[in-house]
Scaffold this motif. Structure first.
Motif, PDB file in Angstrom:
ATOM      1  N   LEU A 137      67.752 -57.729   8.480  1.00 40.25           N
ATOM      2  CA  LEU A 137      67.839 -58.286   7.125  1.00 40.25           C
ATOM      3  C   LEU A 137      69.284 -58.267   6.623  1.00 40.25           C
ATOM      4  CD1 LEU A 137      64.647 -56.759   5.448  1.00 40.25           C
ATOM      5  CD2 LEU A 137      64.982 -59.081   6.318  1.00 40.25           C
TER       6      LEU A 137
ATOM      7  N   VAL B 113      68.021 -59.455  -0.195  1.00 40.21           N
ATOM      8  CA  VAL B 113      66.614 -59.673   0.137  1.00 40.21           C
ATOM      9  C   VAL B 113      65.763 -58.784  -0.758  1.00 40.21           C
ATOM     10  CG1 VAL B 113      64.809 -59.410   1.879  1.00 40.21           C
ATOM     11  CG2 VAL B 113      67.050 -60.307   2.526  1.00 40.21           C
TER      12      VAL B 113
ATOM     13  N   ALA C  73      63.672 -65.719   9.511  1.00 39.78           N
ATOM     14  CA  ALA C  73      63.246 -64.360   9.190  1.00 39.78           C
ATOM     15  C   ALA C  73      61.727 -64.219   9.301  1.00 39.78           C
ATOM     16  CB  ALA C  73      63.704 -63.991   7.778  1.00 39.78           C
TER      17      ALA C  73
END
Length: 282
Positions: A71, A90, A200
């Motif tokens: 991430l 995020v 992702a």
């Protein structure tokens, strides 16, 4: 009577063909035998090999540290790729509605996020909960989320872009971009952000599938061990009591039910008792 060679018959090629046919049959037999040998490879060894491979894959994809690292790399790539983005972060929202910033490129991005979480409003929360892209400039932020806008005024972010990001059933989320420029993010920025969120989500799906496969193989290994112990116990009872396999199994089941313990526990006891007796006799 004339000999074959006197008649002009070519017997050598016929012999060669028969020899070739025999050799071909032997080769086919060898291939068949090899196939049977491959089919007879120990099943437990195969399961162990799969389990080992899944362990390696799971370590690459599913450990918290590596997910955190992924991430973080995602945020870094977004900022370096999307020119208008000065900061990225995020947001993850769990099943109970608690939000956290899982990765970011700038501490000020965390401050912006924390103010959204505290006020219960803002672009990243809206993207996470609605599943829609949110693209706003500072004047729109003041109109839509006045409490949040007032708390982050001093940070200086003037443009916001948040895309929904789902990293599993338990986590909704958003990939958030912040810019100090007041001109806002464009359509190309939105398209690029969608690409990053898609990447992702693919990684997250691979993570879940790897974990599920790992659990399935672990269960299979456990079942194989359990079955092996029960079969050993049945064999011992069959030899000691001179009974059939079905009768030996019924003995184990009856003992298990009478004592209210698992069948495999009873089987372990039978095997261990015999092993102990063998050790004493030595």
């Amino acid at each position: 009577m004339p000999l074959p060679e006197d008649l002009g018959a070519d017997v050598t090629p016929g012999r060669h063909r028969r020899a070739d046919d025999t050799l071909a049959r032997h080769r086919r037999a060898d291939v068949t035998l090899a196939r049977h040998r491959r089919a007879d490879v120990d099943t437990a060894a195969r399961v162990d090999a799969v389990a080992s491979a899944l362990d390696n894959l799971q370590r690459r994809l599913t450990t918290p540290a590596q997910l955190q690292g992924f991430l973080q790399e995602l945020c870094d790539c977004v900022v370096s790729t999307i020119i208008e983005a000065d900061m990225a972060g995020v947001t993850l929202v769990d099943e109970d509605g608690r939000a956290e910033t899982a990765a970011c490129t700038d501490r000020r991005a965390v401050d912006i996020d924390l103010n959204q979480y505290r006020n219960g409003e803002g672009p990243c929360l809206e993207a996470a909960t609605t599943g829609q892209i949110v693209k706003v400039r500072v004047d729109e932020v003041v109109e839509r989320w006045p409490a949040f806008a007032a708390d982050v005024r001093d940070i200086g972010a003037a443009s916001y872009l948040s895309a929904p990001l789902r990293l599993g059933e338990a986590h909704a989320g958003a990939l958030n971009l912040y810019s100090f420029g007041s001109h806002g993010f464009g359509d190309l920025d939105v398209a690029l952000l969608r690409i990053f969120t898609s990447l992702a989500e693919v990684v997250a799906r691979m993570t879940r599938e790897a974990a599920a496969a790992h659990d399935e193989v672990a269960g299979l290994k456990k079942a194989m061990v359990t079955r092996g112990v029960i079969e050993q116990a049945k064999g011992i009872l069959m030899a000691a009591e001179r009974i059939s396999a079905d009768e030996a199994f019924r003995m184990l089941v009856t003992n298990s039910q009478r004592r209210n313990v698992k069948l495999v526990t009873v089987a372990h006891e039978v095997v261990e008792t015999v092993a102990a007796d063998d050790g004493d006799s030595d």
